[in-house]
Design an enzyme around this catalytic site. Structure first.
Site, PDB file in Angstrom:
ATOM      1  N   HIS A 107       0.808  -1.220   0.000  1.00 39.00           N
ATOM      2  CA  HIS A 107       0.000   0.000   0.000  1.00 39.00           C
ATOM      3  C   HIS A 107       0.845   1.276   0.000  1.00 39.00           C
ATOM      4  O   HIS A 107       0.299   2.372  -0.041  1.00 39.00           O
ATOM      5  CB  HIS A 107      -0.915   0.025   1.233  1.00 39.00           C
ATOM      6  CG  HIS A 107      -2.078  -0.911   1.156  1.00 39.00           C
ATOM      7  ND1 HIS A 107      -1.950  -2.249   1.429  1.00 39.00           N
ATOM      8  CD2 HIS A 107      -3.376  -0.695   0.841  1.00 39.00           C
ATOM      9  CE1 HIS A 107      -3.135  -2.833   1.294  1.00 39.00           C
ATOM     10  NE2 HIS A 107      -4.017  -1.913   0.938  1.00 39.00           N
ATOM     11  N   ALA A 108       2.151   1.149   0.071  1.00 41.49           N
ATOM     12  CA  ALA A 108       3.024   2.327   0.160  1.00 41.49           C
ATOM     13  C   ALA A 108       2.961   3.195  -1.085  1.00 41.49           C
ATOM     14  O   ALA A 108       3.382   4.356  -1.053  1.00 41.49           O
ATOM     15  CB  ALA A 108       4.462   1.906   0.442  1.00 41.49           C
TER      16      ALA A 108
END
Length: 172
Positions: A107-108
């Site tokens: 999700h970065a």
């Protein structure tokens, strides 16, 4: 020690993905790099599984992009918090624009989206944010690791070996 003398910034906030922070941190230090964990408020953050808290070395407001050879952004739910801090976004953008590696996993990708650095680039992520990355102008690929210039991305903790095999040479 292939990374002796290199300083690598790692962002942290609550509910980070433990493996995606600790595995790169430990591997980079094994290679001789100095890692600096930058946070956005608290001194200690807890991972999304509640294990292996991380103590930050500095608040992001105290950091300057010129002092680092690259950036690693772990996933989990932390990137949703991190992308709301202007200093996180400016550090990400400045490191990227200096041609230094910017690595993100899972999700970065939300952080480089908000930093505005993905248009016209290739990368990957967990499938849940594929549409976010595509809508930000990135060409998304379903691969364990995608390297596009100084951008390095991976999908999930299962891809950490491939992520690090791309990351370590990029920081040399």
């Amino acid at each position: 020690m292939t990374l002796t003398g290199k300083r690598i910034l790692i962002f942290a906030a609550n509910y980070y993905e433990e493996l995606e922070l600790w595995y790169p941190k430990i591997r980079l230090e094994e290679e001789g790099a100095v890692t600096v964990v930058g946070g956005v408020g608290d001194k200690v953050y807890h991972g999304k599984r509640g294990s292996y808290p991380v103590t930050v070395d500095a608040h992001v407001d105290e950091l300057q992009a010129k002092d680092f050879h690259g950036l690693v952004i772990p996933g989990g739910y932390a990137p949703d918090t991190l992308r709301r801090y202007p200093k996180v976004l400016s550090l990400t953008r400045e490191i990227f624009e200096a041609g230094k590696p910017v690595a993100f996993i899972c999700h970065a990708g939300w952080v480089p989206i908000s930093a505005g650095i993905l248009r016209g680039r290739r990368g990957t992520s967990v499938g849940a944010i594929r549409d976010d990355l595509v809508n930000a102008g990135m060409t998304w690929e379903d691969a364990p690791v995608v390297v596009d210039g100084n951008l390095i991305s991976s999908r999930t903790p299962a891809d950490l070996p491939a992520f690090m095999k791309a990351l370590i040479p990029a920081f040399r």
